[in-house]
Design a protein around this motif. Structure first.
Motif, mmCIF file in Angstrom:
data_model
loop_
_atom_site.group_PDB
_atom_site.id
_atom_site.type_symbol
_atom_site.label_atom_id
_atom_site.label_comp_id
_atom_site.label_asym_id
_atom_site.label_seq_id
_atom_site.Cartn_x
_atom_site.Cartn_y
_atom_site.Cartn_z
ATOM 1 N N GLY A 105 -4.020 0.237 -1.774
ATOM 2 C CA GLY A 105 -2.714 -0.315 -1.416
ATOM 3 C C GLY A 105 -1.662 0.726 -1.753
ATOM 4 N N ASP A 106 -0.522 0.705 -1.057
ATOM 5 C CA ASP A 106 0.521 1.729 -1.220
ATOM 6 C C ASP A 106 1.839 1.115 -0.743
ATOM 7 O OD1 ASP A 106 1.920 4.165 -1.337
ATOM 8 O OD2 ASP A 106 0.964 5.005 0.456
ATOM 9 N N ALA A 107 2.856 1.118 -1.589
ATOM 10 C CA ALA A 107 4.153 0.552 -1.178
ATOM 11 C C ALA A 107 5.265 1.117 -2.047
ATOM 12 C CB ALA A 107 4.152 -0.972 -1.277
ATOM 13 N N GLY A 180 4.630 7.622 7.751
ATOM 14 C CA GLY A 180 3.610 6.635 7.390
ATOM 15 C C GLY A 180 2.222 7.136 7.766
ATOM 16 N N HIS A 181 1.222 6.277 7.480
ATOM 17 C CA HIS A 181 -0.156 6.731 7.614
ATOM 18 C C HIS A 181 -1.124 5.558 7.629
ATOM 19 C CE1 HIS A 181 -0.363 5.922 3.231
ATOM 20 N NE2 HIS A 181 0.887 6.361 3.246
ATOM 21 N N GLY A 182 -2.315 5.826 8.162
ATOM 22 C CA GLY A 182 -3.397 4.858 8.021
ATOM 23 C C GLY A 182 -3.772 4.759 6.556
ATOM 24 N N MET A 187 -6.136 6.661 0.549
ATOM 25 C CA MET A 187 -4.711 6.301 0.626
ATOM 26 C C MET A 187 -4.087 6.840 1.909
ATOM 27 S SD MET A 187 -1.712 6.580 -2.198
ATOM 28 C CE MET A 187 -2.004 8.273 -2.706
ATOM 29 N N HIS A 188 -4.388 8.079 2.241
ATOM 30 C CA HIS A 188 -3.792 8.696 3.429
ATOM 31 C C HIS A 188 -4.875 8.959 4.462
ATOM 32 C CE1 HIS A 188 -0.506 10.113 0.497
ATOM 33 N NE2 HIS A 188 -0.031 9.119 1.214
ATOM 34 N N MET A 189 -4.809 8.259 5.565
ATOM 35 C CA MET A 189 -5.816 8.405 6.618
ATOM 36 C C MET A 189 -5.089 8.519 7.962
ATOM 37 S SD MET A 189 -8.452 5.428 5.313
ATOM 38 C CE MET A 189 -9.950 6.174 5.945
ATOM 39 N N LEU A 213 -1.930 0.110 8.298
ATOM 40 C CA LEU A 213 -0.970 1.215 8.230
ATOM 41 C C LEU A 213 -0.031 1.042 7.050
ATOM 42 C CD1 LEU A 213 0.278 1.312 11.949
ATOM 43 C CD2 LEU A 213 -1.318 2.927 10.878
ATOM 44 N N ALA A 214 0.344 2.166 6.431
ATOM 45 C CA ALA A 214 1.475 2.177 5.498
ATOM 46 C C ALA A 214 2.688 2.603 6.317
ATOM 47 C CB ALA A 214 1.219 3.140 4.355
ATOM 48 N N ILE A 215 3.685 1.722 6.374
ATOM 49 C CA ILE A 215 4.892 1.963 7.177
ATOM 50 C C ILE A 215 6.007 2.293 6.194
ATOM 51 C CG2 ILE A 215 6.544 0.874 8.759
ATOM 52 C CD1 ILE A 215 4.203 -0.745 9.907
ATOM 53 N N GLU A 216 6.593 3.518 6.289
ATOM 54 C CA GLU A 216 7.482 3.975 5.210
ATOM 55 C C GLU A 216 8.626 4.875 5.665
ATOM 56 O OE1 GLU A 216 5.727 6.555 2.247
ATOM 57 O OE2 GLU A 216 3.881 6.740 3.361
ATOM 58 N N PRO A 217 9.709 4.273 6.143
ATOM 59 C CA PRO A 217 10.873 5.096 6.466
ATOM 60 C C PRO A 217 11.556 5.667 5.225
ATOM 61 C CG PRO A 217 11.385 2.770 6.744
ATOM 62 C CD PRO A 217 9.912 2.859 6.461
ATOM 63 N N TRP A 246 11.495 2.953 1.594
ATOM 64 C CA TRP A 246 10.844 1.640 1.522
ATOM 65 C C TRP A 246 9.508 1.735 2.228
ATOM 66 C CZ3 TRP A 246 12.405 -3.065 -0.651
ATOM 67 C CH2 TRP A 246 13.681 -3.074 -1.219
ATOM 68 N N GLU A 247 8.506 1.031 1.694
ATOM 69 C CA GLU A 247 7.163 1.113 2.286
ATOM 70 C C GLU A 247 6.380 -0.162 2.006
ATOM 71 O OE1 GLU A 247 4.612 3.926 0.254
ATOM 72 O OE2 GLU A 247 3.217 4.036 1.947
ATOM 73 N N HIS A 248 5.639 -0.605 3.015
ATOM 74 C CA HIS A 248 4.617 -1.630 2.817
ATOM 75 C C HIS A 248 3.331 -1.182 3.501
ATOM 76 C CE1 HIS A 248 6.221 -5.035 0.674
ATOM 77 N NE2 HIS A 248 7.216 -5.232 1.504
HETATM 78 MG MG MG Z 1 2.470 6.005 1.683
#
Ligand code: MG
Length: 283
Positions: A105-107, A180-182, A187-189, A213-217, A246-248
């Motif tokens: 998880g990553d946020a 962002g990333h898969g 963690m990063h894909m 996906l980790a969505i992170e503007p 911010w990221e979820h």
């Molecule tokens: Mg991230």
């Protein structure tokens, strides 16, 4: 190769996501004037241990801590230390992650330290957070990756930016060097998710059930350009303007997006945007 998860694997990622949400809650409480960023790292470390989870940040490419603490003009990847003491009026972006049974998880979120923040800083964080939610709401089965990038960018571009000092042009800087990333067993894909539309990159992969996906503007009050400091981690805006992150982590399911790192799975916020969140597999 984009990793597609089964519903059982998404349930595991939800467990990891809830540990990240717990780190957010605990560090938010601890991000007060007088605290050091090292103190916040200790708080995060304890939450991870209490949940029997593992840190995915600690040791990642040699990163020496369990969270990133990015204060004011630091955009991302700030390293917690004893000498960075939070002051009234600072803003801090805290990026956190956890692993449960091999699933990540990553946020991240931006918090206000103390009180009395300038309206443009409050608006900066709001715009960045809302652009993340616009991106999450665009994560629909049958769509393309670019739909998410487009939703984030167009949300930010629609917002008039308050005038700040020399920057009276009213434009936010959408950071282009990171995105962002898969996410899944690492963690990063793949795929990399831009926070803006690039004609060079095409439409990207199709959005299918099981995609996570980790969505992170990341947005600054000035320039979109960044540089890395001599510690090889700390990323700052080249013009010194302050920024928000911010990221979820989000799973796309047959029943819609599930925000893995939000306590309510994204239900309340997505409903405001006219999107039904997928049911929580752990509820
Ligand atoms: Mg991230």
């Amino acid at each position: 190769m984009v990793q597609i998860k089964t519903p059982e694997q998404i349930a595991k990622m939800r467990e990891a996501g809830l540990v990240v949400a717990a780190i957010h809650a605990a560090t938010r409480e601890a991000a007060v004037p007088g605290a050091t960023t090292k103190d916040l790292d200790e708080v995060a470390r304890k939450v991870i241990a209490d949940h029997g989870a593992k840190s995915n940040f600690l040791g990642y490419g040699g990163f020496p801590a369990t969270i990133c603490t990015s204060v004011n003009e630091v955009v991302v990847h700030g390293i917690p230390d004893e000498k960075t003491v939070l002051k009234d009026g600072d803003i801090i972006s805290i990026d956190a992650g956890a692993i449960v049974d091999g699933w990540h998880g990553d946020a991240a979120y931006t918090a206000f330290v103390g009180t009395g923040h300038a309206p443009e800083l409050i608006e900066l964080s709001r715009v960045t957070e809302e652009s993340m939610w616009a991106g999450i709401a665009a994560m629909r089965v049958g769509g393309r990756l670019v739909d998410i990038s487009k939703a984030i960018e167009s949300y930010i571009k629609r917002q008039p930016r308050p005038a700040v000092g020399d920057h009276s042009l009213g434009k936010y800087g959408i950071v282009e060097d990171y995105g962002g990333h898969g996410i899944g067993t690492e963690m990063h894909m793949d795929p990399h998710l831009l926070n803006y539309v690039s004609r060079k990159r095409g439409k990207g992969p199709k959005l299918v059930p099981g995609l996570c996906l980790a969505i992170e503007p990341m947005v600054s009050l000035g320039t979109p350009h960044t540089e890395v400091l001599a510690d090889d981690w700390t990323v700052v805006s080249t013009d010194g303007t302050w920024s928000s992150h911010w990221e979820h982590s989000v799973a796309l399911t047959e029943e819609g997006p599930l925000v893995l790192t939000a306590v309510d799975g994204g239900k309340a916020k997505l409903a405001e945007l006219g999107v039904t969140a997928a049911p929580d597999p752990l509820a």
